[in-house]
Design an enzyme around this catalytic site. Structure first.
Site, mmCIF file in Angstrom:
data_model
loop_
_atom_site.group_PDB
_atom_site.id
_atom_site.type_symbol
_atom_site.label_atom_id
_atom_site.label_comp_id
_atom_site.label_asym_id
_atom_site.label_seq_id
_atom_site.Cartn_x
_atom_site.Cartn_y
_atom_site.Cartn_z
ATOM 1 N N SER A 46 0.868 -1.177 0.000
ATOM 2 C CA SER A 46 0.000 0.000 0.000
ATOM 3 C C SER A 46 0.903 1.224 0.000
ATOM 4 O O SER A 46 2.027 1.176 0.526
ATOM 5 C CB SER A 46 -0.892 0.012 1.245
ATOM 6 O OG SER A 46 -1.474 1.297 1.430
ATOM 7 N N TYR A 67 -0.318 -1.290 10.463
ATOM 8 C CA TYR A 67 -0.517 -1.664 9.063
ATOM 9 C C TYR A 67 0.576 -1.054 8.190
ATOM 10 O O TYR A 67 1.189 -1.740 7.358
ATOM 11 C CB TYR A 67 -1.892 -1.184 8.617
ATOM 12 C CG TYR A 67 -2.228 -1.436 7.164
ATOM 13 C CD1 TYR A 67 -2.494 -2.716 6.704
ATOM 14 C CD2 TYR A 67 -2.306 -0.375 6.247
ATOM 15 C CE1 TYR A 67 -2.825 -2.952 5.378
ATOM 16 C CE2 TYR A 67 -2.633 -0.598 4.922
ATOM 17 C CZ TYR A 67 -2.893 -1.885 4.488
ATOM 18 O OH TYR A 67 -3.212 -2.107 3.175
#
Length: 246
Positions: free
Chosen positions: A140, A153
């Site tokens: 990401s 994350y």
């Protein structure tokens, strides 16, 4: 020889779109996710597209023992040969500010987004070497940015990108490539909460194209990488220009 792939997080979003792309091209698939009924739907769609019936494994990918067993069964189904390992499963599972995050919160997100891909790649090493295969780790753009309430994350995805580079370097002598695909804002269930909160609209204001990315676009990028034998050890960013906008 029919190409083979293992896809994690295959029940929805990018993983489901990737399974559809691979099925349309006739690949033999082993699909992994938590939701068995959703996986069986994806498998049925693959068969309808003319692909061989996929193997499905429904389990919690953070469970190392369950992952090892699922990998063994998938590799047996694929006759010990993996042309593509797509480590796509992941989530920002523990959204809290840093001062409120526990060790358990950190451990879960790191297990889900970093350790599970590491374990699966290691488990598939011989099959990837047999096929001179490709590992695609889905990251990401938050891996290189601050992510308020998403620290575990973001850290896990940054670690995943580092792991990809090391894998590409160390396993090149076995004919194995490794690439990170780093999406920006993708229109999936994963981001449904950000839509409801209004964050998605705010985020897209910083995207030059002003549009979310469709899961199928990420899937097509992943499939395309299989045809480019010189691409390895790098990050392919698909974010509508978000990461270049200061």
């Amino acid at each position: 020889m029919t190409s083979t792939a293992i896809v994690t997080g295959a029940s929805r979003g990018i993983g489901r779109a990737l399974a559809a792309e691979l099925a349309a091209a006739g690949w033999r698939l082993a699909l992994m996710a938590r939701d068995r009924s959703a996986l069986e739907e994806v498998a049925a769609e693959a068969v309808a597209a003319g692909a061989p019936a996929p193997h499905v494994e429904a389990f919690d990918i953070t469970d190392a023992a369950a992952l090892a067993g699922a990998a063994d069964r998938a590799l047996a189904f694929l006759d010990g040969r993996v042309d593509l390992l797509a480590n796509n499963a992941g989530a920002a599972a523990r959204r809290r500010r840093l001062e409120d995050l526990t060790d358990a919160d950190w451990a879960y997100d790191l297990d889900l987004n970093l350790m599970a891909p590491i374990r699966l790649a290691r488990h598939c090493f011989a099959a990837l070497a047999e096929a001179k295969g490709l590992v695609v780790n889905v990251s990401s753009i938050v891996a290189g940015r601050a992510s308020p309430t998403g620290g575990p994350y973001a850290a896990a995805k940054a670690g995943l990108e580092s792991f990809t580079r090391t894998l590409a370097l160390e396993w090149a002598r076995h004919g194995i490539r490794a690439v990170t695909v780093s999406p920006g804002y993708v229109d999936t269930d994963f981001n449904a909460e950000s839509v409801a909160s209004g964050y998605a609209e705010h985020f897209l204001k910083g995207v030059p194209t002003r549009t979310p990315i469709e899961p199928g676009e990420i899937a097509r990028v992943i499939v395309g990488l299989a045809d480019h034998p010189s691409i390895t050890g790098t990050v392919v960013t698909v974010d509508g220009g978000r990461s270049i906008n200061v």
